[in-house]
Design a protein around this motif. Sequence first.
Motif, mmCIF file in Angstrom:
data_model
loop_
_atom_site.group_PDB
_atom_site.id
_atom_site.type_symbol
_atom_site.label_atom_id
_atom_site.label_comp_id
_atom_site.label_asym_id
_atom_site.label_seq_id
_atom_site.Cartn_x
_atom_site.Cartn_y
_atom_site.Cartn_z
ATOM 1 N N CYS A 270 -2.319 14.666 -2.657
ATOM 2 C CA CYS A 270 -1.459 14.857 -3.831
ATOM 3 C C CYS A 270 -0.099 15.417 -3.415
ATOM 4 O O CYS A 270 0.941 15.014 -3.962
ATOM 5 C CB CYS A 270 -2.126 15.796 -4.826
ATOM 6 S SG CYS A 270 -3.625 15.132 -5.579
ATOM 7 N N ARG A 271 -0.097 16.335 -2.480
ATOM 8 C CA ARG A 271 1.156 16.954 -2.038
ATOM 9 C C ARG A 271 2.091 15.930 -1.406
ATOM 10 O O ARG A 271 3.290 15.886 -1.704
ATOM 11 C CB ARG A 271 0.838 18.069 -1.033
ATOM 12 C CG ARG A 271 2.054 18.749 -0.429
ATOM 13 C CD ARG A 271 1.627 19.943 0.395
ATOM 14 N NE ARG A 271 2.774 20.573 1.019
ATOM 15 C CZ ARG A 271 3.145 20.368 2.280
ATOM 16 N NH1 ARG A 271 2.434 19.555 3.049
ATOM 17 N NH2 ARG A 271 4.203 20.974 2.782
ATOM 18 N N HIS A 272 1.528 15.075 -0.540
ATOM 19 C CA HIS A 272 2.363 14.071 0.125
ATOM 20 C C HIS A 272 2.852 13.004 -0.850
ATOM 21 O O HIS A 272 4.013 12.576 -0.786
ATOM 22 C CB HIS A 272 1.582 13.416 1.270
ATOM 23 C CG HIS A 272 1.241 14.341 2.387
ATOM 24 N ND1 HIS A 272 2.176 15.155 2.986
ATOM 25 C CD2 HIS A 272 0.065 14.601 3.028
ATOM 26 C CE1 HIS A 272 1.606 15.869 3.945
ATOM 27 N NE2 HIS A 272 0.319 15.559 3.983
ATOM 28 N N MET A 273 1.986 12.568 -1.758
ATOM 29 C CA MET A 273 2.372 11.519 -2.690
ATOM 30 C C MET A 273 3.383 12.040 -3.696
ATOM 31 O O MET A 273 4.311 11.321 -4.096
ATOM 32 C CB MET A 273 1.139 10.976 -3.418
ATOM 33 C CG MET A 273 0.051 10.425 -2.501
ATOM 34 S SD MET A 273 0.646 9.163 -1.357
ATOM 35 C CE MET A 273 0.986 7.845 -2.483
ATOM 36 N N ALA A 274 3.233 13.294 -4.137
ATOM 37 C CA ALA A 274 4.207 13.879 -5.063
ATOM 38 C C ALA A 274 5.555 14.066 -4.392
ATOM 39 O O ALA A 274 6.606 13.923 -5.033
ATOM 40 C CB ALA A 274 3.684 15.214 -5.595
ATOM 41 N N LYS B 46 4.211 10.166 -9.464
ATOM 42 C CA LYS B 46 3.531 11.100 -10.363
ATOM 43 C C LYS B 46 2.046 11.120 -10.028
ATOM 44 O O LYS B 46 1.398 10.075 -9.945
ATOM 45 C CB LYS B 46 3.738 10.689 -11.817
ATOM 46 C CG LYS B 46 3.093 11.647 -12.819
ATOM 47 C CD LYS B 46 3.252 11.175 -14.249
ATOM 48 C CE LYS B 46 4.697 11.305 -14.704
ATOM 49 N NZ LYS B 46 4.826 11.009 -16.161
ATOM 50 N N VAL B 47 1.514 12.327 -9.843
ATOM 51 C CA VAL B 47 0.113 12.510 -9.466
ATOM 52 C C VAL B 47 -0.550 13.419 -10.489
ATOM 53 O O VAL B 47 0.012 14.448 -10.868
ATOM 54 C CB VAL B 47 -0.014 13.113 -8.046
ATOM 55 C CG1 VAL B 47 -1.477 13.261 -7.665
ATOM 56 C CG2 VAL B 47 0.729 12.257 -7.029
ATOM 57 N N LEU B 48 -1.744 13.035 -10.947
ATOM 58 C CA LEU B 48 -2.499 13.816 -11.917
ATOM 59 C C LEU B 48 -3.794 14.278 -11.268
ATOM 60 O O LEU B 48 -4.622 13.468 -10.840
ATOM 61 C CB LEU B 48 -2.797 12.979 -13.162
ATOM 62 C CG LEU B 48 -3.635 13.644 -14.257
ATOM 63 C CD1 LEU B 48 -2.929 14.887 -14.792
ATOM 64 C CD2 LEU B 48 -3.931 12.654 -15.374
ATOM 65 N N LEU C 111 3.415 16.796 -9.363
ATOM 66 C CA LEU C 111 1.976 17.004 -9.412
ATOM 67 C C LEU C 111 1.611 17.724 -10.712
ATOM 68 O O LEU C 111 2.077 18.836 -10.977
ATOM 69 C CB LEU C 111 1.503 17.830 -8.205
ATOM 70 C CG LEU C 111 0.013 18.216 -8.202
ATOM 71 C CD1 LEU C 111 -0.864 16.978 -8.235
ATOM 72 C CD2 LEU C 111 -0.313 19.085 -6.997
ATOM 73 N N LEU C 112 0.774 17.080 -11.516
ATOM 74 C CA LEU C 112 0.337 17.629 -12.798
ATOM 75 C C LEU C 112 -1.130 18.024 -12.702
ATOM 76 O O LEU C 112 -1.949 17.275 -12.128
ATOM 77 C CB LEU C 112 0.526 16.601 -13.916
ATOM 78 C CG LEU C 112 1.938 16.015 -14.072
ATOM 79 C CD1 LEU C 112 1.951 14.970 -15.179
ATOM 80 C CD2 LEU C 112 2.948 17.111 -14.347
ATOM 81 N N ARG D 40 0.833 -1.199 0.000
ATOM 82 C CA ARG D 40 0.000 0.000 0.000
ATOM 83 C C ARG D 40 0.867 1.248 0.000
ATOM 84 O O ARG D 40 1.982 1.247 0.505
ATOM 85 C CB ARG D 40 -0.925 0.011 1.219
ATOM 86 C CG ARG D 40 -1.967 -1.116 1.224
ATOM 87 C CD ARG D 40 -2.748 -1.109 2.516
ATOM 88 N NE ARG D 40 -3.730 -2.178 2.567
ATOM 89 C CZ ARG D 40 -5.032 -2.022 2.354
ATOM 90 N NH1 ARG D 40 -5.497 -0.809 2.075
ATOM 91 N NH2 ARG D 40 -5.866 -3.038 2.425
ATOM 92 N N MET D 41 0.302 2.312 -0.550
ATOM 93 C CA MET D 41 0.993 3.599 -0.582
ATOM 94 C C MET D 41 0.479 4.464 0.561
ATOM 95 O O MET D 41 -0.719 4.747 0.637
ATOM 96 C CB MET D 41 0.755 4.294 -1.928
ATOM 97 C CG MET D 41 1.299 3.538 -3.127
ATOM 98 S SD MET D 41 0.926 4.389 -4.695
ATOM 99 C CE MET D 41 -0.831 4.089 -4.835
#
Length: 454
Positions: free
Chosen positions: A111-115, A120-122, A147-148, A71-72
């Motif tokens: 998104c901020r934490h995963m980037a 890569k976050v869309l 982050l895109l 898991r992420m």
Amino acid sequence: MAKGKGTVFYCQNCGYESSKWMGQCPGCKEWNTMVEEKAPVKSGGASQSTRRREGALPTSLTAVDIQEEERMSTHMAELDRVLGGGIVPGSLTLVGGDPGIGKSTLLLQVCRHMAADGRKVLYISGEESLKQIKIRANRIGSFSDNLLLLCETSLETVEQTIRSQMPAITIIDSIQTMYHEEISSAPGSVSQVRESTNVLLQLAKGLNVSVFIVGHVTKEGTVAGPRVLEHMVDTVLYFEGDRHASYRILRGVKNRFGSTNEIGVFEMKEEGLVEVKNASEFMLSGKPEGASGSVVSCSMEGTRPILLEIQALVCRSNFGIPRRQATGMDFNRLNLLMAVLEKRLGLQMSDCDAYVNLAGGMRIIEPAIDLGVSMAVVSSFKNRVIDDKTIAFGEIGLSGEVRGVSMALQRVSEAAKLGFTTCILPAVNLSQIRQKEGIKLIGVKSVRDAIDLI
């Protein structure tokens, strides 16, 4: 009135399809939910779903090899708890809630934490412009180049972008703004929402991309559109709470990768949503001291015990019919408990107004708070103060008996951790719990035994 052949009627609640309008949906039995839409144009050849695929053969259950997927982590412990330990790759998650409750803010923080982890976050928005998202992002903090952003409502463009960029996580805000060009109905309709979700589901499973979709809710608090939307996704999260207050509760009502009814507590601040580590302490903040009609009880939300204050106000009525009001609990349950108190204890409250409130804005349906509600009502009726360091929980039956509840040890441990010295609980549960240091356990068999203590 006759309708054209190019229109069909869909149920907004369950997605049932009919060639004519009906007052009551045959599928979900709801009234006035049928809406008229143009029938989708079908191609002449066989569809992809009906064509036979080579190699689509049944497999023995014993031959299926399963491996625990990594898991992420979202780096938000409260969100990870509700998701069951983190984001599962290839999962489809629906996030619903009232307007302005903080859905977009929460997902932007994810998104901020995963980037920041290098993934890569869309982020695809159909409601806000790039500048609006940037202004909201500046309040949260700094973002990395992973982050895109994409402002688009065409489902074909969204699908092409996901296939070309291959992000680890995709956010769709919101599903009601997406539209498919082959479907003639307006965005947000039953056909559009169902088709958009189906396309995103195929992308998530086929490309192993974790997709979060934001869903608007109706006045009843459910996600707008067909109910089949909740059946298609893997996880359904609801954001609850008063948007004018600081607290927010994220509740998981469906989770194929973890337990349901888990909750996460957040507080809305200027920099975004901040996790509340100790939810019980947060719910009990501001509790009055030495006031009658105030009792602390404990409810289990998933695997988490939460202590909350139950407030009751009972006073003589100036009208022929007394008024009863319950905030945070079932109104009919309050009437039932008051009837038990009148019948089994001889308390004459038929000419009294009664108001019960669960402080903190929580909505509890668990019957374990019955004992706390009853003690708060009697405390206000008799104007007797219950010790501030006393907690009570237990289910009350129609005969006035106090029945056992589940996970009593966790409830007692949470009360002892927050400094409570006395715990009133069902006698059935008392035999299952060893005496804990620092807290006195009192087992009761009936509601009369509990009331005699005050």
